[in-house]
Each structure stands twice: as C-alpha cells, then as structure tokens.
Design an enzyme around this catalytic site. Structure first.
Site, PDB file in Angstrom:
ATOM      1  N   GLY A 117       0.837  -1.196   0.000  1.00  0.00           N
ATOM      2  CA  GLY A 117       0.000   0.000   0.000  1.00  0.00           C
ATOM      3  C   GLY A 117       0.866   1.238   0.000  1.00  0.00           C
ATOM      4  O   GLY A 117       0.883   2.025  -0.939  1.00  0.00           O
ATOM      5  N   ARG A 118       1.677   1.367   1.060  1.00  0.00           N
ATOM      6  CA  ARG A 118       2.492   2.552   1.272  1.00  0.00           C
ATOM      7  C   ARG A 118       3.364   2.885   0.064  1.00  0.00           C
ATOM      8  O   ARG A 118       3.411   4.024  -0.397  1.00  0.00           O
ATOM      9  CB  ARG A 118       3.376   2.321   2.505  1.00  0.00           C
ATOM     10  N   CYS A 130      -4.894  21.160  20.296  1.00  0.00           N
ATOM     11  CA  CYS A 130      -4.504  21.318  21.698  1.00  0.00           C
ATOM     12  C   CYS A 130      -3.723  20.082  22.151  1.00  0.00           C
ATOM     13  O   CYS A 130      -4.083  19.394  23.122  1.00  0.00           O
ATOM     14  CB  CYS A 130      -5.748  21.513  22.563  1.00  0.00           C
TER      15      CYS A 130
END
Length: 427
Positions: A275-276, A342
């Site tokens: 995939g990658r 945050c």
C-alpha cells in the site's frame, strides 16, 4: 542524496487554491501508475502475479479504480474497505480479506463477494464455519515469531504482534479447514513494515517457500497462492534510497526456481499487498503558513494539523517539507512546524532547517500519499481535508470534498432546542 521534488509549482498551486483552499491532499496519477507498472514488471516472470493494494493506505475509490486499471486487486480488512473495493469494480478473488477480531457479518460480506478469506487465528476456523460456512478457498496468516529477527515502531516484533498463527498451528489449520470443506489453499504473512532493505523481502519469500514445502510434506496439502504481504518502505528522508524492486523480483525468482519449481510445487501464484510504496511517495499535503511564533523556539503554524497527517506525532516520522517558490533559497532558519490542535505533539517537523517562512507561504509535506488522509480524525472539531487527483495533463480532479461542520454535526441527536444547529451552520 536524492532531491525531493513536487510535480507542481507555486503558480499551479495558487490556481488550484482558487477552487480548493488549503489544506488538501493531492495525488500524482502519473507517478502512481508508473510505480504500479514497475512493481508488476519486477514479477513478470511469475506464472501468475497479483498485487492486492492495501486499501487502508489510501481508501479512496477513485484511486482504487485507477489501480484496478493497472491490474491490481484490493487487500481489505473491514466491511467499509470491502465496499470501497466493490465500488471501484474490484470483486471476487481480486479481493484478499485479511482481518483480525472479525465479526461474522464482515466474513459473510467477504464470502458473498467471493473474496479470498485469510484467517488470522486457528480458532477462526470454527467461528467461520459456524457463522458463514467454510469457503472453497481459504488462506492462513503465518506469524514466524522470534525466527524472524528485527522489528520496527509500526509493526513491532513478530512474536509480540497480535497477528497470525504459529508454525505448529499452521500445520494443524490446513487439515482442519480441508476437513470442513476447503479445497484450495493459500499462505500469507506480514512481518515487516516500511522496510527499505531489499534483502528482507527475499528472505521472507524463502521463509514462505520453505514453509510451503513443509506443509506439503507433512499434510499433503499444496498451496495455490502465497502472499508475502506488503512492507516495502518509502524513502521519507532525502538520504534514503527506494527499494530496488528489480532486485527483489529477481531474488524471489531464483528462490522460486530452487524451492518451488524444482520440488514439483509449481505453479504457485505470487501475491503481495503493498500500500504505502504504491501511493505514498506520490501524495502531498499542501498547507498554508498562518502564523509565526518566537518564544523559546521558533514556530510556524499551518492551517493543517495532525488530523490531516498524524504519522509524525504517532511514530516520530520524518516527512520532507518544501516551501513552494523558495526551493532554491538556503535553509538557514530552524522551525518547529505545527498545527493548531490542543496537543503539543501536533508537529509535522521539529528543529527543521528550512528557508525563511512568511505568513501566506505554501508549504508542501512530502510522502503523504499513504496513511495520511486515511488516518484522519475529528479531535478538537477539526475537519478532514479534500483529496485531489493531479492528472497527467496537470488538470485537477476533486476525488473527495472537504468535510464541513454539517458533516461533523450530522450524527448528533441533541434533544430540545438549547442547541440550534441550523442557525450555527448558517454562520
């Protein structure tokens, strides 16, 4: 050292942002197709070769359909991924369904589609038979444990991974599945991830070929298919080299001749589920610098955040950064490049040497074409960005629109009139 380039310039991006504001992910169609053809060519010697693209890497049906045109199937691990593959026109044994802790309805959907079922545990034989029935074709995922040395931050060490069967269980599983009606068999593994050493993949092939021989000797069961998994890495850093696919293909060919063909175990279908490495280097997160901050360190705040690309925060991963229009300037400033969440780990780069960045500069984060948009989330109410496809003629196609506040609030059913969503969404 390789130079990290982008397939577009500042003027082109400025034109794109007239229609699609940053942040967005953009994928280079030509680069993806060329890469896909190179992988297939490296295994053109095989009696039959199939790449099942790992849908989890970039789960967009436009990209799946593009890869289907190049002869790829789909590696799926969930109901949603099965439906995405189906939407892209991929079905039957063009789908490898490899999942774990799988509910019965997902097995049923995979069987209904005619997918190859790849079981993750020996106990799943009984579960599958009880709830769905044993399909004609069945595969098992092998975990070699400490026999496979090494590990990494993504998949860890095989003996500590939650995936697959031990060798002892593998030798028990095939006769059990055969007794329940299976007549065709496959063997699968996935022991490395984001690996750049080509020898590792040849070693994996030899390990699997050896196991196929042992299974036949001890059970009389012949394998029709072997899946080496994915794991081919991306050279995220400029000093890294991409995996030599031709070297891997030739190394696997020699092992096949010696360990499969010579022992009368051919033909054997060779499959992978990369995939990658297919889409990763050809996807980019494009963002705009909104703010600069100078306290104990110097910061550049983007309109993107780890909701758009969480790999740096999750793994400490390096992603190269280009400031469009400033490619030729010296990298004489040091910044932490951040988002607005945050969370203090919401950083795309730490202490990165870059050209001076000003508010409004366009920042491109490289190698974001896999496990980028796919891993997005809505913490802090952040909305996932659009996905665009850069066509070979440099036109741009929207393949996923950006989320809106209406999308974010769509699943809420808040009682009473204290919160009037309709009035908020009109603002």
């Amino acid at each position: 050292m390789a130079e990290k380039k982008v397939p577009f310039n500042l003027a082109q991006v400025q034109e794109i942002t007239r229609t699609y504001p940053t942040p967005f992910h953009i994928y280079d169609e030509e680069g993806i197709r060329t890469n896909a053809r190179r992988l297939k060519a490296a295994f053109s010697w095989a009696p039959e070769f199939k790449e099942y693209f790992a849908v989890k890497a970039t789960p967009n049906p436009y990209l799946l359909a593009l890869l289907k045109e190049e002869g790829f199937g789909a590696d799926c691990s969930s109901l949603a991924e099965l439906y995405l593959a189906q939407a892209a026109g991929i079905g039957g044994e063009e789908i490898m369904f490899s999942s774990n802790a799988t509910p019965a309805n997902e097995y049923q959907a995979a069987v209904d589609m005619g997918a190859v079922i790849n079981l993750d545990d020996i106990s799943h034989i009984e579960y599958l038979t009880e709830h769905v029935g044993m399909p004609e074709m069945i595969s098992f995922r092998y975990n070699p444990g400490p026999l496979m040395a090494g590990g990494n931050d993504i998949i860890g060490y095989p003996e500590e991974a939650k995936y697959g069967l031990t060798k002892e269980q593998i030798l028990q599983a095939y006769p059990m599945a055969k007794a329940k009606g299976a007549t065709r068999f496959g063997l699968h593994t996935m022991v490395i991830s984001n690996e750049l050493s080509p020898d590792g993949f040849v070693t994996t092939a030899k390990m699997m070929f050896d196991l196929i021989g042992e299974i036949y000797e001890k059970t009389g069961i012949r394998m029709e298919l072997v899946d080496f998994g994915g794991g081919i890495g991306v050279p995220y850093r400029p000093e890294q080299e991409a995996v030599d696919l031709e070297y891997v293909g030739e190394g696997v060919r020699r092992a096949y001749e010696e360990m499969i063909f010579a022992k009368g175990l051919a033909p054997l279908k060779i499959t992978m589920e990369c995939g990658r490495m297919i889409t990763g280097p050809y996807g980019y997160l494009v963002a705009t610098a909104l703010h600069k901050k100078e306290i104990y360190k110097n910061y550049v705040g983007l309109d993107a955040c780890m909701a758009n690309l969480m790999r740096p925060a999750l793994y400490g991963s390096y992603h190269h950064i280009t400031v469009l229009g400033k490619e030729g300037l010296p990298c004489d400033h040091v910044y932490d490049v951040t988002g607005s969440l945050c969370e203090n780990n919401d950083k795309f780069a730490v202490d990165r040497e870059l050209p001076e960045i000003n508010r409004g500069d366009v920042v491109v984060i490289h190698d974001a074409g896999a496990h980028g948009h796919a891993m997005g989330f809505n913490y802090n109410g952040k909305l996932r960005s659009a996905e665009l496809l850069l066509r070979p003629d440099h036109s741009v196609k929207l393949i996923r629109r950006a989320e809106t506040l209406a999308d974010h609030f769509a699943t809420l059913d808040f009682p009473g009139a204290a919160l009037d969503m309709s009035s908020i969404l009109k603002k």
